[in-house]
Design an enzyme around this catalytic site. Structure first.
Site, PDB file in Angstrom:
ATOM      1  CB  CYS A 123      -0.911   0.010   1.214  1.00 16.79           C
ATOM      2  SG  CYS A 123      -1.839  -1.499   1.439  1.00 16.79           S
ATOM      3  CB  THR A 125      -0.658   4.251  -5.175  1.00 13.69           C
ATOM      4  OG1 THR A 125       0.480   3.660  -5.812  1.00 13.69           O
ATOM      5  CG2 THR A 125      -1.238   5.313  -6.083  1.00 13.69           C
ATOM      6  CD  GLU A 126      -1.086   8.640   0.610  1.00 13.49           C
ATOM      7  OE1 GLU A 126      -1.244   9.876   0.459  1.00 13.49           O
ATOM      8  OE2 GLU A 126      -0.592   8.122   1.622  1.00 13.49           O
ATOM      9  N   PRO A 127      -4.854   8.439  -3.413  1.00 14.00           N
ATOM     10  CG  PRO A 127      -7.030   8.602  -2.549  1.00 14.00           C
ATOM     11  CD  PRO A 127      -5.618   8.254  -2.163  1.00 14.00           C
ATOM     12  N   GLY A 130       0.582   9.369  -6.858  1.00 10.99           N
ATOM     13  CA  GLY A 130       0.967   8.121  -7.513  1.00 10.99           C
ATOM     14  C   GLY A 130       2.443   8.175  -7.857  1.00 10.99           C
ATOM     15  N   GLY A 339      -9.875  -8.212 -38.360  1.00 11.93           N
ATOM     16  CA  GLY A 339     -11.164  -8.015 -37.680  1.00 11.93           C
ATOM     17  C   GLY A 339     -11.352  -8.980 -36.519  1.00 11.93           C
ATOM     18  CD  GLU A 362       5.912  -3.093  -9.017  1.00  4.99           C
ATOM     19  OE1 GLU A 362       5.449  -4.089  -8.497  1.00  4.99           O
ATOM     20  OE2 GLU A 362       7.110  -2.808  -8.970  1.00  4.99           O
TER      21      GLU A 362
HETATM   22  C1  LIG Z   1      -4.703  -1.840 -11.684  1.00  2.00           C
HETATM   23  C2  LIG Z   1      -3.684  -1.121 -10.831  1.00  2.00           C
HETATM   24  C3  LIG Z   1      -3.064  -1.803  -9.795  1.00  2.00           C
HETATM   25  C4  LIG Z   1      -2.178  -1.138  -8.955  1.00  2.00           C
HETATM   26  N1  LIG Z   1      -1.633  -1.781  -7.861  1.00  2.00           N
HETATM   27  C5  LIG Z   1      -0.952  -1.060  -6.928  1.00  2.00           C
HETATM   28  C6  LIG Z   1      -0.569  -1.659  -5.672  1.00  2.00           C
HETATM   29  O1  LIG Z   1      -0.787  -2.848  -5.426  1.00  2.00           O
HETATM   30  N2  LIG Z   1       0.027  -0.876  -4.749  1.00  2.00           N
HETATM   31  C7  LIG Z   1       0.303   0.447  -4.953  1.00  2.00           C
HETATM   32  O2  LIG Z   1       0.855   1.094  -4.064  1.00  2.00           O
HETATM   33  N3  LIG Z   1      -0.037   1.045  -6.150  1.00  2.00           N
HETATM   34  C8  LIG Z   1      -0.668   0.315  -7.121  1.00  2.00           C
HETATM   35  N4  LIG Z   1      -1.043   0.920  -8.311  1.00  2.00           N
HETATM   36  C9  LIG Z   1      -0.775   2.335  -8.498  1.00  2.00           C
HETATM   37  C10 LIG Z   1       0.211   2.654  -9.609  1.00  2.00           C
HETATM   38  O3  LIG Z   1       1.522   2.317  -9.212  1.00  2.00           O
HETATM   39  C11 LIG Z   1       0.030   4.129  -9.990  1.00  2.00           C
HETATM   40  O4  LIG Z   1      -1.215   4.211 -10.672  1.00  2.00           O
HETATM   41  C12 LIG Z   1       1.142   4.650 -10.852  1.00  2.00           C
HETATM   42  O5  LIG Z   1       2.324   4.764 -10.094  1.00  2.00           O
HETATM   43  C13 LIG Z   1       0.812   6.023 -11.461  1.00  2.00           C
HETATM   44  O6  LIG Z   1       0.303   6.897 -10.514  1.00  2.00           O
HETATM   45  P1  LIG Z   1      -1.058   7.726 -10.819  1.00  2.00           P
HETATM   46  O7  LIG Z   1      -2.070   6.734 -11.261  1.00  2.00           O
HETATM   47  O8  LIG Z   1      -1.370   8.552  -9.636  1.00  2.00           O
HETATM   48  O9  LIG Z   1      -0.702   8.645 -12.056  1.00  2.00           O
HETATM   49  P2  LIG Z   1      -0.006  10.077 -11.993  1.00  2.00           P
HETATM   50  O10 LIG Z   1       1.191  10.028 -11.125  1.00  2.00           O
HETATM   51  O11 LIG Z   1      -1.038  11.106 -11.696  1.00  2.00           O
HETATM   52  O12 LIG Z   1       0.479  10.241 -13.496  1.00  2.00           O
HETATM   53  C14 LIG Z   1      -0.380  10.672 -14.551  1.00  2.00           C
HETATM   54  C15 LIG Z   1       0.467  10.833 -15.817  1.00  2.00           C
HETATM   55  O13 LIG Z   1       1.473  11.844 -15.606  1.00  2.00           O
HETATM   56  C16 LIG Z   1       2.757  11.317 -15.888  1.00  2.00           C
HETATM   57  N5  LIG Z   1       3.727  11.936 -14.965  1.00  2.00           N
HETATM   58  C17 LIG Z   1       3.606  12.115 -13.628  1.00  2.00           C
HETATM   59  N6  LIG Z   1       4.693  12.721 -13.145  1.00  2.00           N
HETATM   60  C18 LIG Z   1       5.524  12.941 -14.195  1.00  2.00           C
HETATM   61  C19 LIG Z   1       6.809  13.530 -14.338  1.00  2.00           C
HETATM   62  N7  LIG Z   1       7.482  14.007 -13.294  1.00  2.00           N
HETATM   63  N8  LIG Z   1       7.350  13.579 -15.574  1.00  2.00           N
HETATM   64  C20 LIG Z   1       6.697  13.079 -16.647  1.00  2.00           C
HETATM   65  N9  LIG Z   1       5.468  12.509 -16.575  1.00  2.00           N
HETATM   66  C21 LIG Z   1       4.899  12.430 -15.362  1.00  2.00           C
HETATM   67  C22 LIG Z   1       2.633   9.811 -15.655  1.00  2.00           C
HETATM   68  O14 LIG Z   1       3.632   9.079 -16.335  1.00  2.00           O
HETATM   69  C23 LIG Z   1       1.231   9.567 -16.187  1.00  2.00           C
HETATM   70  O15 LIG Z   1       1.292   9.444 -17.580  1.00  2.00           O
HETATM   71  C24 LIG Z   1      -1.869   0.239  -9.200  1.00  2.00           C
HETATM   72  C25 LIG Z   1      -2.469   0.897 -10.275  1.00  2.00           C
HETATM   73  C26 LIG Z   1      -3.378   0.249 -11.078  1.00  2.00           C
HETATM   74  C27 LIG Z   1      -4.035   1.017 -12.199  1.00  2.00           C
END
Ligand SMILES: Cc1cc2nc3c(=O)[nH]c(=O)nc-3n(C[C@H](O)[C@H](O)[C@H](O)COP(=O)(O)OP(=O)(O)OC[C@H]3O[C@@H](n4cnc5c(N)ncnc54)[C@H](O)[C@@H]3O)c2cc1C
Length: 378
Positions: A123, A125-127, A130, A339, A362
């Site tokens: 755990c 990631t947070e809302p 990420g 198709g 990740e």
């Molecule tokens: C199905 C699923 C399973 C997951 N499982 C886990 C889990 O078990 N545990 C856990 O902790 N997390 C988990 N995650 C979270 C995952 O690791 C994050 O979604 C991921 O790290 C991206 O974070 P975000 O979704 O907040 O996107 P954001 O960080 O908001 O990124 C949005 C976009 O901006 C880009 N971006 C952001 N910062 C930069 C920068 N500095 N330079 C260039 N581009 C940038 C990103 O590449 C992306 O394209 C999971 C996610 C999903 C969808």
């Protein structure tokens, strides 16, 4: 240098591939469509010794190397990248204990995973955080002989079924990454509130949810390392887990390549199998080249872990290259099927949807490039 797998690695790969072909592929489509959590398969794979590959032998594990782990994970992902996400999440959650826990914590938290079938969640990631993981807002406050956790996590794999959570929070927001700490929380602890299961594009059989920690109290001895060690533990974990995630992309890419070769020999257009058309041949050649290159990167990233060497740069190469290649290869597989590739009756559209996630979790492909550039320029 030796590119040969050992006899033991060949046998474990065959075991995992047999499981992928006989147990996973027959149900993958249905589990994906209906969002069925693969609990029975998870347990069967655990019984075969294919789960929790990171647990050292001294705590009851099989004593696999990182290279062994990626060989197993590639084979399982060949069966289904989505189901393999549930499997891999156990390693992602247990690695911080392997890398950052003391002997007592390893005995207490790892050994039960070898004697009984159990599920774990990582755990971080947070809302609102990420990619910028150092900005997490969940708090871990001292209260007598306990830590008290408050905050919200998002996108947590296996959350709805987990027996154990490794939770990252901060002891002091102003310390940024230096305040981040990791604690082990056992399921059933008061104050854990699970969110709804997310309705995803792919990996639909894996269970992904938000979780709230409302005044969750854990004993002091559940903290991994010291307060503030969490960031280093998380980064070390990612160095070990990124090759694993990359190997999942590799397994999916290999499956897309195999299916493309098979279909292109069967499908006839203009009086010849489409494999006779050079445009198709070139797509298949490109797929083969990328699969082979990704495998070399994945194996090197895992091998560096086994040598006790820093692999941050190579692990990011492996994660970004394997996942970006998997996206391209699965998209081309749909193209080769024409198709029919766009229909859910054929397996390649699912591969394309599943590939997308591996470019995101990740550390996104963009974040991997930031890591590479930082390592190259420092
Ligand atoms: C199905 C699923 C399973 C997951 N499982 C886990 C889990 O078990 N545990 C856990 O902790 N997390 C988990 N995650 C979270 C995952 O690791 C994050 O979604 C991921 O790290 C991206 O974070 P975000 O979704 O907040 O996107 P954001 O960080 O908001 O990124 C949005 C976009 O901006 C880009 N971006 C952001 N910062 C930069 C920068 N500095 N330079 C260039 N581009 C940038 C990103 O590449 C992306 O394209 C999971 C996610 C999903 C969808």
């Amino acid at each position: 240098m030796d590119f040969q797998l050992t006899q033991e690695q060949i046998e474990i790969k065959e075991l995992a591939l047999k499981f992928a072909r006989n147990e996973m592929i027959p149900v993958a489509q249905e589990y994906d469509e209906k969002g069925i959590f693969p609990k029975e398969l998870f347990k069967k794979a655990w019984e075969l010794g294919l789960i929790n590959t990171c647990i050292p032998a001294e705590y009851g594990g099989a004593g696999f190397t990182s290279l062994d782990s990626v060989i197993i994970s590639e084979a399982l992902a060949y069966g289904c990248m989505g189901i393999n996400t549930s499997f891999m999440a156990n390693d992602l959650a247990l690695l911080p204990i392997v890398l950052g826990g003391n002997d007592e914590q390893k005995k207490k938290f790892l050994t039960p995973f070898t004697t009984d079938f159990k599920i774990a969640s990582f755990c971080l990631t947070e809302p609102g955080n990420g990619s910028d993981a150092a900005g997490i807002k969940t708090t871990i406050k001292e209260d007598g002989d306990h830590w008290v956790i408050n905050g919200e996590k998002m996108w947590i794999t296996n959350a709805g079924h987990a027996d154990l959570f490794v939770v990252y929070g901060t002891i002091d927001l102003s310390l940024k990454h230096k305040g981040i700490s990791a604690v082990v929380v056992e399921a059933g602890t008061e104050g854990i509130e699970l969110g709804k299961k997310e309705d995803k594009m792919g990996h639909r059989s894996s269970d992904t949810r938000g979780i709230r920690f409302n005044n969750v109290r854990v004993p002091k001895e559940n903290m991994l390392g010291k307060p503030g060690d969490g960031w280093t533990i998380a980064m070390n974990t990612l160095d070990h887990s990124r090759p694993l995630v990359a190997s999942s992309a590799l397994g999916g890419a290999q499956r897309a390549l195999d299916l493309s070769i098979q279909y292109s020999k069967e499908r006839t257009q203009f009086g010849v199998p489409i494999a006779k058309h050079q445009a198709i041949q070139f797509m298949i050649a490109e797929m083969g080249m990328k699969v082979e290159a990704a495998r070399l990167l994945v194996h090197k990233a895992a091998w560096l872990c086994d040598q006790g060497q820093k692999n941050t740069e190579i692990a990011s190469y492996a994660k970004a290259f394997a996942s970006d290649s998997c996206m391209q290869i699965t998209t081309d597989a749909v193209q080769i099927y024409g198709g029919y590739g766009y229909s859910k009756e054929y397996p390649v559209e699912k591969l394309m949807r599943d590939a997308k996630l591996i470019q995101i979790y990740e550390g996104t492909s963009q974040i991997q490039r930031l890591v590479m550039a930082r390592e190259l320029l420092k």
